[in-house]
Design a protein around this motif. Structure first.
Motif, PDB file in Angstrom:
ATOM      1  N   GLY A   1      -6.928   0.291  -3.138  1.00 18.18           N
ATOM      2  CA  GLY A   1      -6.948   0.959  -1.841  1.00 18.18           C
ATOM      3  C   GLY A   1      -6.624  -0.024  -0.726  1.00 18.18           C
ATOM      4  O   GLY A   1      -6.202   0.352   0.353  1.00 18.18           O
ATOM      5  N   LYS A   2      -6.831  -1.312  -1.021  1.00 24.17           N
ATOM      6  CA  LYS A   2      -6.558  -2.345  -0.002  1.00 24.17           C
ATOM      7  C   LYS A   2      -5.146  -2.889  -0.175  1.00 24.17           C
ATOM      8  O   LYS A   2      -4.722  -3.162  -1.304  1.00 24.17           O
ATOM      9  CB  LYS A   2      -7.527  -3.519  -0.170  1.00 24.17           C
TER      10      LYS A   2
ATOM     11  N   LYS B   1       3.646   1.597  -4.787  1.00 24.71           N
ATOM     12  CA  LYS B   1       4.581   1.128  -5.823  1.00 24.71           C
ATOM     13  C   LYS B   1       3.923   1.135  -7.202  1.00 24.71           C
ATOM     14  O   LYS B   1       4.464   1.683  -8.168  1.00 24.71           O
ATOM     15  CB  LYS B   1       5.061  -0.302  -5.496  1.00 24.71           C
ATOM     16  N   SER B   2       2.745   0.484  -7.264  1.00 23.78           N
ATOM     17  CA  SER B   2       2.079   0.368  -8.567  1.00 23.78           C
ATOM     18  C   SER B   2       1.637   1.752  -9.057  1.00 23.78           C
ATOM     19  O   SER B   2       1.760   2.063 -10.250  1.00 23.78           O
ATOM     20  CB  SER B   2       0.882  -0.579  -8.453  1.00 23.78           C
TER      21      SER B   2
ATOM     22  N   LYS C   1       3.640   9.662  -1.633  1.00 29.47           N
ATOM     23  CA  LYS C   1       2.431  10.335  -1.119  1.00 29.47           C
ATOM     24  C   LYS C   1       2.735  11.700  -0.519  1.00 29.47           C
ATOM     25  O   LYS C   1       2.150  12.102   0.502  1.00 29.47           O
ATOM     26  CB  LYS C   1       1.696   9.419  -0.120  1.00 29.47           C
TER      27      LYS C   1
ATOM     28  N   ASN D   1       0.797  -1.237   0.000  1.00 27.64           N
ATOM     29  CA  ASN D   1       0.000   0.000   0.000  1.00 27.64           C
ATOM     30  C   ASN D   1       0.832   1.292   0.000  1.00 27.64           C
ATOM     31  O   ASN D   1       0.279   2.393   0.092  1.00 27.64           O
ATOM     32  CB  ASN D   1      -0.957   0.007   1.213  1.00 27.64           C
ATOM     33  N   VAL D   2       2.153   1.170  -0.084  1.00 22.45           N
ATOM     34  CA  VAL D   2       2.999   2.375  -0.037  1.00 22.45           C
ATOM     35  C   VAL D   2       2.874   3.212  -1.323  1.00 22.45           C
ATOM     36  O   VAL D   2       3.174   4.407  -1.350  1.00 22.45           O
ATOM     37  CB  VAL D   2       4.477   1.991   0.269  1.00 22.45           C
TER      38      VAL D   2
ATOM     39  N   ASP E   1       1.913  14.481  -1.421  1.00 24.34           N
ATOM     40  CA  ASP E   1       0.749  15.380  -1.440  1.00 24.34           C
ATOM     41  C   ASP E   1      -0.060  15.318  -0.148  1.00 24.34           C
ATOM     42  O   ASP E   1      -0.871  16.188   0.127  1.00 24.34           O
ATOM     43  CB  ASP E   1      -0.151  15.024  -2.633  1.00 24.34           C
ATOM     44  N   LYS E   2       0.199  14.288   0.655  1.00 25.34           N
ATOM     45  CA  LYS E   2      -0.601  14.105   1.873  1.00 25.34           C
ATOM     46  C   LYS E   2      -0.082  14.915   3.053  1.00 25.34           C
ATOM     47  O   LYS E   2      -0.705  14.929   4.115  1.00 25.34           O
ATOM     48  CB  LYS E   2      -0.654  12.627   2.255  1.00 25.34           C
TER      49      LYS E   2
ATOM     50  N   SER F   1       2.130  10.431  -6.630  1.00 30.55           N
ATOM     51  CA  SER F   1       1.499   9.886  -7.831  1.00 30.55           C
ATOM     52  C   SER F   1       0.243  10.673  -8.171  1.00 30.55           C
ATOM     53  O   SER F   1      -0.257  10.585  -9.286  1.00 30.55           O
ATOM     54  CB  SER F   1       1.167   8.408  -7.629  1.00 30.55           C
ATOM     55  N   SER F   2      -0.239  11.456  -7.221  1.00 31.60           N
ATOM     56  CA  SER F   2      -1.417  12.282  -7.493  1.00 31.60           C
ATOM     57  C   SER F   2      -1.045  13.549  -8.263  1.00 31.60           C
ATOM     58  O   SER F   2      -1.772  13.962  -9.160  1.00 31.60           O
ATOM     59  CB  SER F   2      -2.099  12.717  -6.193  1.00 31.60           C
TER      60      SER F   2
ATOM     61  N   LYS G   1      -1.548  -2.643 -11.645  1.00 30.80           N
ATOM     62  CA  LYS G   1      -2.840  -2.674 -10.933  1.00 30.80           C
ATOM     63  C   LYS G   1      -2.718  -2.081  -9.526  1.00 30.80           C
ATOM     64  O   LYS G   1      -1.818  -2.428  -8.769  1.00 30.80           O
ATOM     65  CB  LYS G   1      -3.356  -4.122 -10.842  1.00 30.80           C
TER      66      LYS G   1
ATOM     67  N   LYS H   1      -2.437  -5.908  -3.037  1.00 37.92           N
ATOM     68  CA  LYS H   1      -2.940  -6.005  -4.411  1.00 37.92           C
ATOM     69  C   LYS H   1      -1.957  -6.757  -5.321  1.00 37.92           C
ATOM     70  O   LYS H   1      -2.311  -7.702  -5.993  1.00 37.92           O
ATOM     71  CB  LYS H   1      -3.211  -4.601  -4.953  1.00 37.92           C
ATOM     72  N   THR H   2      -0.721  -6.283  -5.359  1.00 39.49           N
ATOM     73  CA  THR H   2       0.271  -6.900  -6.247  1.00 39.49           C
ATOM     74  C   THR H   2       0.808  -8.158  -5.567  1.00 39.49           C
ATOM     75  O   THR H   2       1.318  -8.085  -4.452  1.00 39.49           O
ATOM     76  CB  THR H   2       1.415  -5.907  -6.541  1.00 39.49           C
TER      77      THR H   2
HETATM   78  P1  GTP Z   1       0.519  -3.440  -2.959  1.00 38.08           P
HETATM   79  O1  GTP Z   1       0.470  -3.839  -4.391  1.00 38.08           O
HETATM   80  O2  GTP Z   1      -0.675  -3.903  -2.187  1.00 38.08           O
HETATM   81  O3  GTP Z   1       1.792  -3.822  -2.289  1.00 38.08           O
HETATM   82  O4  GTP Z   1       0.414  -1.812  -2.868  1.00 38.08           O
HETATM   83  P2  GTP Z   1       1.218  -0.705  -3.692  1.00 38.08           P
HETATM   84  O5  GTP Z   1       2.437  -0.323  -2.928  1.00 38.08           O
HETATM   85  O6  GTP Z   1       1.404  -1.109  -5.108  1.00 38.08           O
HETATM   86  O7  GTP Z   1       0.202   0.542  -3.585  1.00 38.08           O
HETATM   87  P3  GTP Z   1      -0.812   1.086  -4.707  1.00 38.08           P
HETATM   88  O8  GTP Z   1      -0.056   1.762  -5.788  1.00 38.08           O
HETATM   89  O9  GTP Z   1      -1.764   0.014  -5.062  1.00 38.08           O
HETATM   90  O10 GTP Z   1      -1.537   2.254  -3.893  1.00 38.08           O
HETATM   91  C1  GTP Z   1      -2.171   2.035  -2.649  1.00 38.08           C
HETATM   92  C2  GTP Z   1      -3.153   3.172  -2.370  1.00 38.08           C
HETATM   93  O11 GTP Z   1      -2.447   4.395  -2.157  1.00 38.08           O
HETATM   94  C3  GTP Z   1      -4.136   3.453  -3.502  1.00 38.08           C
HETATM   95  O12 GTP Z   1      -5.382   3.778  -2.933  1.00 38.08           O
HETATM   96  C4  GTP Z   1      -3.522   4.652  -4.214  1.00 38.08           C
HETATM   97  O13 GTP Z   1      -4.474   5.459  -4.875  1.00 38.08           O
HETATM   98  C5  GTP Z   1      -2.900   5.409  -3.042  1.00 38.08           C
HETATM   99  N1  GTP Z   1      -1.728   6.209  -3.457  1.00 38.08           N
HETATM  100  C6  GTP Z   1      -0.600   5.738  -4.034  1.00 38.08           C
HETATM  101  N2  GTP Z   1       0.281   6.733  -4.278  1.00 38.08           N
HETATM  102  C7  GTP Z   1      -0.316   7.867  -3.841  1.00 38.08           C
HETATM  103  C8  GTP Z   1       0.094   9.250  -3.808  1.00 38.08           C
HETATM  104  O14 GTP Z   1       1.194   9.636  -4.240  1.00 38.08           O
HETATM  105  N3  GTP Z   1      -0.775  10.137  -3.266  1.00 38.08           N
HETATM  106  C9  GTP Z   1      -1.995   9.766  -2.765  1.00 38.08           C
HETATM  107  N4  GTP Z   1      -2.762  10.708  -2.235  1.00 38.08           N
HETATM  108  N5  GTP Z   1      -2.412   8.480  -2.773  1.00 38.08           N
HETATM  109  C10 GTP Z   1      -1.593   7.536  -3.309  1.00 38.08           C
END
Ligand code: GTP
Ligand code: MG
Length: 203
Positions: free
Chosen positions: A54-55, A36-37, A143, A33-34, A145-146, A178-179, A51, A58-59
Motif C-alpha cells: 500500500g506504500k 505494476k506489481s 485501477k 504505487n500505480v 474499478d476505482k 487488478s481487483s 511483491k 515497494k519494488t
Molecule cells: P511500487 O512497487 O512501489 O512502484 O508500486 P506498484 O506500482 O508496484 O504498485 P502495487 O502493485 O504495489 O500496488 C500499490 C497499491 O495499489 C496496493 O495497495 C494495491 O493493492 C493497490 N492496487 C493496485 N492495483 C489496483 C487495482 O487495480 N485496483 C485497486 N482498487 N487497487 C489496486
C-alpha cells in the motif's frame, strides 16, 4: 494465452547482471504505487509472485519472471516517489534508464497510468524518453474499478487528447483492474501476438 508457469528468476540493480537468455521481454513501468506489481500478479493469477504494498516504493530492483518458459516479464521500481533521498533517486533513475537503453530482449514496455489521475509531467516525459530511444510502448490505465464508467471514459479521452499534443499517433492502450481482472484477456492476447511476431528475431 494460457499461463502454464510463472517463475521468479532474479532481482538486480544493474541490467548487466540480468538473465542472458534471449527470449522476448516485457517491462512494467510507471509511478510508484500505480499498480505494476499488482497487474503482474493479476495477469499471472498469482497472489504474491510480485511483491505489493500500500506504500509507494515497494519494488526497488529489476525483477525478472519467466513465463511459460518462453518469455520474461519484468517488474521495475516506480519513478517519481518523493519520499526517497535525492541520492538514492538518482541511482534509481540511472539504473532504470540503463535498463531501457541496454536491454536488447525488450520487445514492449507497458507504461502504467492511474486512471484517476490527470496527465502528469513525469509520465509524459518518460514516454518521451522511450520515444527518443525508439522503445515501443503501450499505455495501461490501472485501477479502473476505482471510477464509474462515465468518469473513466472522460479521464481516458482527456488523457489521449493531451498525448496528441506531442505524438502523431497514439500508442495501443489497455484498461485494467487488478481487483476485478478487467483487461486480462486482451493483455495476454496482445503479448501472445507480439511473441509470434518477434519469434523469427529470437531464433
Ligand atoms: P511500487 O512497487 O512501489 O512502484 O508500486 P506498484 O506500482 O508496484 O504498485 P502495487 O502493485 O504495489 O500496488 C500499490 C497499491 O495499489 C496496493 O495497495 C494495491 O493493492 C493497490 N492496487 C493496485 N492495483 C489496483 C487495482 O487495480 N485496483 C485497486 N482498487 N487497487 C489496486
Ligand atoms: Mg511494485
Amino acid at each position: 494465452m494460457k499461463i502454464r508457469s510463472a517463475d521468479f528468476v532474479m532481482s538486480n540493480s544493474n541490467v548487466i547482471n540480468a538473465p542472458k537468455e534471449r527470449i522476448p521481454e516485457y517491462a512494467f513501468i510507471g509511478r510508484s504505487n500505480v499498480g505494476k506489481s499488482s497487474l503482474i500478479n493479476m495477469l499471472m493469477e498469482r497472489k504474491d509472485l510480485a511483491k505489493i504494498s500500500g506504500k509507494p516504493g515497494k519494488t526497488q530492483l529489476i525483477n525478472h519472471f519467466k513465463i511459460n518458459e518462453e518469455w520474461f516479464l519484468v517488474d521495475l521500481p516506480g519513478y517519481g516517489y518523493a519520499q526517497i533521498s535525492k541520492k538514492k533517486r538518482t541511482i534509481f533513475e540511472y539504473f532504470i534508464e540503463n535498463y531501457f537503453k541496454e536491454r536488447e530482449q525488450l520487445v514492449c514496455t507497458f507504461v502504467l497510468i492511474d486512471s484517476r489521475h490527470d496527465p502528469q509531467k513525469i509520465d509524459i516525459e518518460f514516454m518521451q524518453f522511450l520515444g527518443d530511444n525508439q522503445i515501443p510502448f503501450c499505455l495501461v490505465f490501472t485501477k479502473a474499478d476505482k471510477l464509474g464508467s462515465s468518469k473513466l471514459n472522460k479521464q481516458i479521452t482527456a488523457y489521449k487528447k493531451i498525448l496528441l499534443d506531442s505524438w502523431e499517433t497514439l500508442p495501443m492502450t489497455f484498461l485494467t483492474s487488478s481487483s476485478t481482472g478487467l483487461g486480462r484477456k486482451e493483455f495476454l492476447e496482445f503479448i501472445d501476438g507480439v511473441n509470434q511476431d518477434v519469434a523469427k528475431d529470437f531464433k
